[in-house]
Design a protein around this motif. Sequence first.
Motif, PDB file in Angstrom:
ATOM      1  N   TRP A  34       0.841  -1.194   0.000  1.00  0.00           N
ATOM      2  CA  TRP A  34       0.000   0.000   0.000  1.00  0.00           C
ATOM      3  C   TRP A  34       0.873   1.240   0.000  1.00  0.00           C
ATOM      4  O   TRP A  34       1.929   1.272   0.627  1.00  0.00           O
ATOM      5  CB  TRP A  34      -0.910   0.025   1.223  1.00  0.00           C
ATOM      6  CG  TRP A  34      -2.056  -0.927   1.134  1.00  0.00           C
ATOM      7  CD1 TRP A  34      -2.083  -2.221   1.573  1.00  0.00           C
ATOM      8  CD2 TRP A  34      -3.345  -0.671   0.574  1.00  0.00           C
ATOM      9  NE1 TRP A  34      -3.313  -2.779   1.329  1.00  0.00           N
ATOM     10  CE2 TRP A  34      -4.107  -1.856   0.714  1.00  0.00           C
ATOM     11  CE3 TRP A  34      -3.929   0.435  -0.025  1.00  0.00           C
ATOM     12  CZ2 TRP A  34      -5.416  -1.934   0.272  1.00  0.00           C
ATOM     13  CZ3 TRP A  34      -5.241   0.341  -0.460  1.00  0.00           C
ATOM     14  CH2 TRP A  34      -5.969  -0.837  -0.309  1.00  0.00           C
ATOM     15  N   ARG A  35       0.412   2.281  -0.695  1.00  0.00           N
ATOM     16  CA  ARG A  35       1.155   3.536  -0.792  1.00  0.00           C
ATOM     17  C   ARG A  35       0.218   4.736  -0.675  1.00  0.00           C
ATOM     18  O   ARG A  35      -0.944   4.652  -1.044  1.00  0.00           O
ATOM     19  CB  ARG A  35       1.865   3.634  -2.144  1.00  0.00           C
ATOM     20  CG  ARG A  35       2.834   2.529  -2.381  1.00  0.00           C
ATOM     21  CD  ARG A  35       3.602   2.708  -3.665  1.00  0.00           C
ATOM     22  NE  ARG A  35       4.533   1.614  -3.820  1.00  0.00           N
ATOM     23  CZ  ARG A  35       5.673   1.486  -3.167  1.00  0.00           C
ATOM     24  NH1 ARG A  35       6.025   2.402  -2.307  1.00  0.00           N
ATOM     25  NH2 ARG A  35       6.459   0.460  -3.348  1.00  0.00           N
ATOM     26  N   TYR A  36       0.790   5.847  -0.205  1.00  0.00           N
ATOM     27  CA  TYR A  36       0.098   7.125  -0.312  1.00  0.00           C
ATOM     28  C   TYR A  36       0.294   7.582  -1.754  1.00  0.00           C
ATOM     29  O   TYR A  36       1.426   7.750  -2.206  1.00  0.00           O
ATOM     30  CB  TYR A  36       0.717   8.187   0.607  1.00  0.00           C
ATOM     31  CG  TYR A  36       0.549   7.921   2.069  1.00  0.00           C
ATOM     32  CD1 TYR A  36      -0.675   8.126   2.698  1.00  0.00           C
ATOM     33  CD2 TYR A  36       1.621   7.508   2.844  1.00  0.00           C
ATOM     34  CE1 TYR A  36      -0.821   7.901   4.058  1.00  0.00           C
ATOM     35  CE2 TYR A  36       1.489   7.287   4.200  1.00  0.00           C
ATOM     36  CZ  TYR A  36       0.266   7.488   4.796  1.00  0.00           C
ATOM     37  OH  TYR A  36       0.128   7.268   6.139  1.00  0.00           O
ATOM     38  N   LEU A  37      -0.792   7.751  -2.495  1.00  0.00           N
ATOM     39  CA  LEU A  37      -0.695   8.260  -3.860  1.00  0.00           C
ATOM     40  C   LEU A  37      -0.709   9.780  -3.872  1.00  0.00           C
ATOM     41  O   LEU A  37      -0.068  10.404  -4.703  1.00  0.00           O
ATOM     42  CB  LEU A  37      -1.818   7.706  -4.728  1.00  0.00           C
ATOM     43  CG  LEU A  37      -1.863   6.176  -4.835  1.00  0.00           C
ATOM     44  CD1 LEU A  37      -3.006   5.753  -5.749  1.00  0.00           C
ATOM     45  CD2 LEU A  37      -0.542   5.612  -5.322  1.00  0.00           C
ATOM     46  N   SER A  38      -1.469  10.360  -2.948  1.00  0.00           N
ATOM     47  CA  SER A  38      -1.444  11.820  -2.802  1.00  0.00           C
ATOM     48  C   SER A  38      -1.967  12.205  -1.432  1.00  0.00           C
ATOM     49  O   SER A  38      -2.771  11.495  -0.831  1.00  0.00           O
ATOM     50  CB  SER A  38      -2.271  12.503  -3.902  1.00  0.00           C
ATOM     51  OG  SER A  38      -3.637  12.253  -3.727  1.00  0.00           O
ATOM     52  N   ILE A  39      -1.477  13.340  -0.962  1.00  0.00           N
ATOM     53  CA  ILE A  39      -1.952  13.959   0.278  1.00  0.00           C
ATOM     54  C   ILE A  39      -2.069  15.444  -0.034  1.00  0.00           C
ATOM     55  O   ILE A  39      -1.090  16.083  -0.408  1.00  0.00           O
ATOM     56  CB  ILE A  39      -0.985  13.744   1.458  1.00  0.00           C
ATOM     57  CG1 ILE A  39      -0.789  12.258   1.726  1.00  0.00           C
ATOM     58  CG2 ILE A  39      -1.493  14.466   2.704  1.00  0.00           C
ATOM     59  CD1 ILE A  39       0.268  11.960   2.777  1.00  0.00           C
ATOM     60  N   GLN A  40      -3.276  15.980   0.112  1.00  0.00           N
ATOM     61  CA  GLN A  40      -3.508  17.390  -0.176  1.00  0.00           C
ATOM     62  C   GLN A  40      -4.238  18.025   0.991  1.00  0.00           C
ATOM     63  O   GLN A  40      -5.209  17.461   1.494  1.00  0.00           O
ATOM     64  CB  GLN A  40      -4.331  17.556  -1.445  1.00  0.00           C
ATOM     65  CG  GLN A  40      -3.662  16.995  -2.665  1.00  0.00           C
ATOM     66  CD  GLN A  40      -4.563  17.050  -3.889  1.00  0.00           C
ATOM     67  OE1 GLN A  40      -5.770  17.243  -3.786  1.00  0.00           O
ATOM     68  NE2 GLN A  40      -3.968  16.896  -5.044  1.00  0.00           N
ATOM     69  N   VAL A  49      -5.242   9.898  -0.869  1.00  0.00           N
ATOM     70  CA  VAL A  49      -5.551   8.787  -1.761  1.00  0.00           C
ATOM     71  C   VAL A  49      -4.522   7.698  -1.491  1.00  0.00           C
ATOM     72  O   VAL A  49      -3.316   7.944  -1.529  1.00  0.00           O
ATOM     73  CB  VAL A  49      -5.515   9.199  -3.249  1.00  0.00           C
ATOM     74  CG1 VAL A  49      -5.825   7.997  -4.142  1.00  0.00           C
ATOM     75  CG2 VAL A  49      -6.498  10.333  -3.520  1.00  0.00           C
ATOM     76  N   LEU A  50      -5.025   6.507  -1.161  1.00  0.00           N
ATOM     77  CA  LEU A  50      -4.188   5.344  -0.902  1.00  0.00           C
ATOM     78  C   LEU A  50      -4.318   4.399  -2.085  1.00  0.00           C
ATOM     79  O   LEU A  50      -5.378   4.304  -2.689  1.00  0.00           O
ATOM     80  CB  LEU A  50      -4.655   4.623   0.368  1.00  0.00           C
ATOM     81  CG  LEU A  50      -4.875   5.472   1.617  1.00  0.00           C
ATOM     82  CD1 LEU A  50      -5.500   4.630   2.713  1.00  0.00           C
ATOM     83  CD2 LEU A  50      -3.569   6.086   2.063  1.00  0.00           C
ATOM     84  N   GLY A  51      -3.250   3.685  -2.400  1.00  0.00           N
ATOM     85  CA  GLY A  51      -3.307   2.740  -3.503  1.00  0.00           C
ATOM     86  C   GLY A  51      -2.639   1.429  -3.150  1.00  0.00           C
ATOM     87  O   GLY A  51      -1.648   1.408  -2.425  1.00  0.00           O
ATOM     88  N   GLY A  56      -4.285  -2.255  -7.969  1.00  0.00           N
ATOM     89  CA  GLY A  56      -4.665  -0.883  -8.267  1.00  0.00           C
ATOM     90  C   GLY A  56      -5.826  -0.346  -7.454  1.00  0.00           C
ATOM     91  O   GLY A  56      -6.337   0.738  -7.744  1.00  0.00           O
ATOM     92  N   CYS A  57      -6.246  -1.083  -6.417  1.00  0.00           N
ATOM     93  CA  CYS A  57      -7.323  -0.612  -5.546  1.00  0.00           C
ATOM     94  C   CYS A  57      -6.948   0.774  -5.005  1.00  0.00           C
ATOM     95  O   CYS A  57      -5.824   0.997  -4.577  1.00  0.00           O
ATOM     96  CB  CYS A  57      -7.531  -1.592  -4.392  1.00  0.00           C
ATOM     97  SG  CYS A  57      -8.761  -1.072  -3.185  1.00  0.00           S
ATOM     98  N   ARG A  58      -7.911   1.693  -5.061  1.00  0.00           N
ATOM     99  CA  ARG A  58      -7.686   3.052  -4.546  1.00  0.00           C
ATOM    100  C   ARG A  58      -8.718   3.358  -3.468  1.00  0.00           C
ATOM    101  O   ARG A  58      -9.893   3.055  -3.635  1.00  0.00           O
ATOM    102  CB  ARG A  58      -7.812   4.074  -5.668  1.00  0.00           C
ATOM    103  CG  ARG A  58      -6.707   3.996  -6.681  1.00  0.00           C
ATOM    104  CD  ARG A  58      -7.004   4.865  -7.883  1.00  0.00           C
ATOM    105  NE  ARG A  58      -7.325   6.236  -7.553  1.00  0.00           N
ATOM    106  CZ  ARG A  58      -6.520   7.275  -7.765  1.00  0.00           C
ATOM    107  NH1 ARG A  58      -5.363   7.089  -8.324  1.00  0.00           N
ATOM    108  NH2 ARG A  58      -6.893   8.497  -7.425  1.00  0.00           N
ATOM    109  N   LEU A  59      -8.261   3.963  -2.408  1.00  0.00           N
ATOM    110  CA  LEU A  59      -9.135   4.409  -1.333  1.00  0.00           C
ATOM    111  C   LEU A  59      -8.916   5.904  -1.160  1.00  0.00           C
ATOM    112  O   LEU A  59      -7.777   6.357  -1.100  1.00  0.00           O
ATOM    113  CB  LEU A  59      -8.808   3.683  -0.028  1.00  0.00           C
ATOM    114  CG  LEU A  59      -8.911   2.166  -0.055  1.00  0.00           C
ATOM    115  CD1 LEU A  59      -8.383   1.582   1.254  1.00  0.00           C
ATOM    116  CD2 LEU A  59     -10.343   1.740  -0.282  1.00  0.00           C
TER     117      LEU A  59
END
Length: 95
Positions: A34-40, A49-51, A56-59
């Motif tokens: 799991w990765r942080y895709l973005s933090i705003q 957004v977690l991925g 490719g599941c996104r939360l």
Amino acid sequence: MRLERAAAGYLSGMTESTPYDESGNVAISDTPGWRYLSIQDDGDQVRIVLGRDADGCRLELSLPPIVQRGVELGEIAKLVIAAQERVDHAKTMGG
């Protein structure tokens, strides 16, 4: 007195030593794949957004701006990931 650098653990406290991957994402500790895709942070909300690497599941999460420290974001992310993993496991078990 104004601090030149944000305190450790805050969103703006990410530094060059933060373990970014080639896409600019950051792995989430204790949650393999799991990765942080973005933090705003837009001032009204912190949007994350977690991925998941495997499929490719996104939360997507929206949190109040009082949640600022990396450790707080990490704990919330881990809780949401655990819920997703539970739902995925139930689906594979026919539930």
